[in-house]
Design an enzyme around this catalytic site. Structure first.
Site, PDB file in Angstrom:
ATOM      1  NE  ARG A 178      80.333  35.803  34.439  1.00 43.66           N
ATOM      2  CZ  ARG A 178      81.624  36.045  34.178  1.00 43.66           C
ATOM      3  NH1 ARG A 178      82.468  35.047  34.013  1.00 43.66           N
ATOM      4  NH2 ARG A 178      82.056  37.288  34.075  1.00 43.66           N
ATOM      5  CB  CYS A 234      84.811  35.015  27.821  1.00 47.38           C
ATOM      6  SG  CYS A 234      86.495  35.662  27.874  1.00 47.38           S
TER       7      CYS A 234
END
Length: 282
Positions: A178, A234
């Protein structure tokens, strides 16, 4: 300031009037599961905290998938489970500390100094034969008075400044794929905030949801100066929280959470993103 307590510590304080235990178990792919397993069994005296109802504000155009709750919401949520300034709070989960750390961060941000995360997950608690119950405790409310501490929080403007002039180190806590923009299972754009470095949050944990030692955590962040401003993010401000806690355990205190994280960053069309391996020459 230590932020962890052991199973043994909690056993000794299980019935203290001024100890409040918060069950934060939550599965992102099955939002109802946490409350359901809490009803089945939990640590005696624990009350349930739902990530999306209790530990996040309402989702809007900006703010990310798990926005920062308002002070009013925090006063209601924590007050109704009997938390005031005299109470020691211990949060636990079964997600390697991610949900419990989110709760810990919120309490610290709202000025509650006596907030801790249980070192070792709920499965480990049961595995050791420690007591569990299905009794939902009756808890008298107490006045929780939020005192937001800006030193724990980074806004999108702070992050833009860090991208523009390197005023802070940006730490991306997600999985490498990611971070590199190779895949994105949740958010509508893939990549990272420009200039961010990668520190996967689970690298701070060991089997059973135990946290690595302060020395081991310090080794993970050894290339950061302890005086540097650090901004941790995040996908939505949840799994960054274990890195915030780990940094505090390692002796870093100029650490802020970008609570909206990548899901907030990409809600502004003009915010740039990066992809690929920053260490490559490509």
């Amino acid at each position: 300031m230590a932020s962890l307590v052991s199973h043994e510590w909690l056993l000794r304080h299980l019935h203290d009037e001024n100890t409040r235990i918060l069950d934060c178990r939550f599965w992102l792919g099955d939002p109802a599961k946490g409350a359901a397993v809490y009803q089945e069994d939990h640590i005696p005296g624990a009350v349930y905290m739902d990530l999306e109802r209790d530990l996040s504000g309402p989702v809007g155009e900006h703010g990310g998938r798990h926005p920062l709750p308002s002070a009013e919401q925090a006063a209601d949520v924590f007050g109704r489970v009997g938390i005031d300034e005299t109470v020691t709070v211990v949060a636990y989960d079964d997600q390697d500390g991610a949900m419990a750390a989110r709760c810990w961060w919120l309490l610290r941000y709202f000025g509650h100094a006596h907030a801790y995360v249980l070192d070792g997950n709920y499965r480990e608690w049961k595995k050791k034969g420690h007591p569990v119950t299905n009794v939902v405790p009756a808890v008298a409310s107490r006045p929780f008075r939020p005192r937001p501490d800006r030193s724990w929080l980074a806004t999108v403007e702070d992050v833009r400044a860090a991208v523009r002039d390197r005023s802070a180190v940006l730490i991306d806590s997600r999985e490498w794929k990611r971070y590199a923009g190779l895949e994105e299972p949740i958010d509508r754009r893939a990549g990272r905030i420009p200039g961010a470095v990668h520190r996967f949050w689970k690298d701070g944990m060991t089997e059973g949801g135990y946290w690595k030692s302060a020395v081991e955590q310090a080794a993970r962040f050894a290339d950061f100066d302890r005086g540097q401003p650090l901004i941790v993010y995040c996908g939505s401000g949840v799994t960054a929280c274990p890195n915030v806690l780990a940094l505090h355990e390692a002796g870093y205190h100029n650490v802020r959470l970008y609570v909206g994280s990548f899901s907030d960053w990409i809600s502004y069309p003009d915010n740039p993103i990066e992809t690929g391996d920053p260490s490559s020459d490509a």
